[in-house]
Design a protein around this motif. Sequence first.
Motif, PDB file in Angstrom:
ATOM      1  N   LEU A   1       0.823  -1.215   0.000  1.00  0.00           N
ATOM      2  CA  LEU A   1       0.000   0.000   0.000  1.00  0.00           C
ATOM      3  C   LEU A   1       0.856   1.264   0.000  1.00  0.00           C
ATOM      4  N   LEU A   2       1.910   1.276   0.819  1.00  0.00           N
ATOM      5  CA  LEU A   2       2.714   2.491   0.970  1.00  0.00           C
ATOM      6  C   LEU A   2       3.736   2.677  -0.143  1.00  0.00           C
ATOM      7  N   LEU A   3       4.293   1.579  -0.648  1.00  0.00           N
ATOM      8  CA  LEU A   3       5.381   1.682  -1.614  1.00  0.00           C
ATOM      9  C   LEU A   3       4.935   1.487  -3.052  1.00  0.00           C
ATOM     10  N   ILE A   4       3.742   0.968  -3.263  1.00  0.00           N
ATOM     11  CA  ILE A   4       3.232   0.765  -4.626  1.00  0.00           C
ATOM     12  C   ILE A   4       1.964   1.578  -4.865  1.00  0.00           C
ATOM     13  N   VAL A   5       0.923   1.302  -4.079  1.00  0.00           N
ATOM     14  CA  VAL A   5      -0.393   1.884  -4.345  1.00  0.00           C
ATOM     15  C   VAL A   5      -0.380   3.408  -4.174  1.00  0.00           C
ATOM     16  N   ALA A   6       0.139   3.905  -3.043  1.00  0.00           N
ATOM     17  CA  ALA A   6       0.123   5.356  -2.796  1.00  0.00           C
ATOM     18  C   ALA A   6       0.932   6.133  -3.848  1.00  0.00           C
ATOM     19  N   PRO A   7       2.195   5.758  -4.123  1.00  0.00           N
ATOM     20  CA  PRO A   7       2.931   6.483  -5.170  1.00  0.00           C
ATOM     21  C   PRO A   7       2.270   6.367  -6.544  1.00  0.00           C
ATOM     22  N   LEU A   8       1.662   5.223  -6.799  1.00  0.00           N
ATOM     23  CA  LEU A   8       0.986   5.020  -8.078  1.00  0.00           C
ATOM     24  C   LEU A   8      -0.192   5.974  -8.241  1.00  0.00           C
ATOM     25  N   LEU A   9      -1.011   6.093  -7.202  1.00  0.00           N
ATOM     26  CA  LEU A   9      -2.172   6.990  -7.266  1.00  0.00           C
ATOM     27  C   LEU A   9      -1.726   8.447  -7.434  1.00  0.00           C
ATOM     28  N   ILE A  10      -0.701   8.841  -6.706  1.00  0.00           N
ATOM     29  CA  ILE A  10      -0.210  10.223  -6.810  1.00  0.00           C
ATOM     30  C   ILE A  10       0.357  10.482  -8.203  1.00  0.00           C
ATOM     31  N   ALA A  11       1.026   9.491  -8.772  1.00  0.00           N
ATOM     32  CA  ALA A  11       1.578   9.647 -10.125  1.00  0.00           C
ATOM     33  C   ALA A  11       0.467   9.804 -11.159  1.00  0.00           C
ATOM     34  N   VAL A  12      -0.595   9.024 -11.018  1.00  0.00           N
ATOM     35  CA  VAL A  12      -1.725   9.130 -11.944  1.00  0.00           C
ATOM     36  C   VAL A  12      -2.386  10.499 -11.815  1.00  0.00           C
TER      37      VAL A  12
END
Length: 328
Positions: free
Chosen positions: A170-181
């Motif tokens: 959640l912290l290292l994949i999902v959160a950065p991914l959502l912010i990047a999108v």
Amino acid sequence: MKMTREKIENHQICIYVFSLIFGGVIGLSNESLATSLDWIISPLIAVLMYGMFAQIPFLKLGEAISNLKFIGSLLVGNFIAVPIIVWILTIIFPQSTPVLLGVYLVLLTPCIDYVIVFTQLGKGNEKLMLASTPILFVVQMILLPLYLWLFIGEDMVGIVHVEPFLEAFLLLIVAPLLIAVITQLWAKKKVLGERVLHSTAWLPVPFMALVLIAVVASQIGKVYSDFDVIVRVIPIYFLYLIITPFVSRLIAFIFKLDKDAGRALIFSIGTRNSLVVLPLALALPESWAKIAAAVIVTQTIVELMGELIYMKAVPNLILKDSPKNNMR
């Protein structure tokens, strides 16, 4: 002389080597400072992942997700070939149970975070790696207890908990991914957003360097204090890094992957989940926790050095560009 992003990227190997050395010097010369760096590793990786994700055209991810050949090769490589390789290596180099536990924890779990960065730097298909992370995440959680039961015994099954894996995902994949999108959507509508998106291309190299410094500095003391135990597992880690690219190459040939997917497969099978399984080791009884953690940290240091070689060797030696578009 003007410093450009291209110049930084062209010298990234030198930057990473210096970072490993600098981290080691800090870790061995200033123990209190090194220990205090533990907390910053995950935030640094999160920023690194955001910088990398921001460069990926997510509208094209559907093609990556639908690449069943790659997913199949990934599962065969990480969850059939790797356990066999690890089992053979631990027979050739027998270890005590606490050491074995650390070796199995780290080598049987494929990386789900910075492997995406290494894949990109090694000219592999990082979109395929990104799309496959949820699958790798779920399958390793299911199979790791089974592997520990098969290789060590029934008592080991209870040590595997979902929380560290889920937190990392959640912290290292999902959160950065959502912010990047969100950044990419912002860039389509606003000039400021476009500037911010453009600036994120500067993030991967310096933040990878900072991750290397923080990881090595904070963990090398553990390796040094248990060096008499650690030295016996180093051959396992070196042989693993040497063997797996060629096993991956064979699997890529069997599944008829194109060169970019084949490179991604090599990085996936070669890169392990050390930063995620470390909390599992630290949760063991105290006498086991210290040794198992040191064993896992040793793998991290050996792997980071190996990845620097992979980044050049994979695209230039193991799986070179060719006129053909597949592995046949």
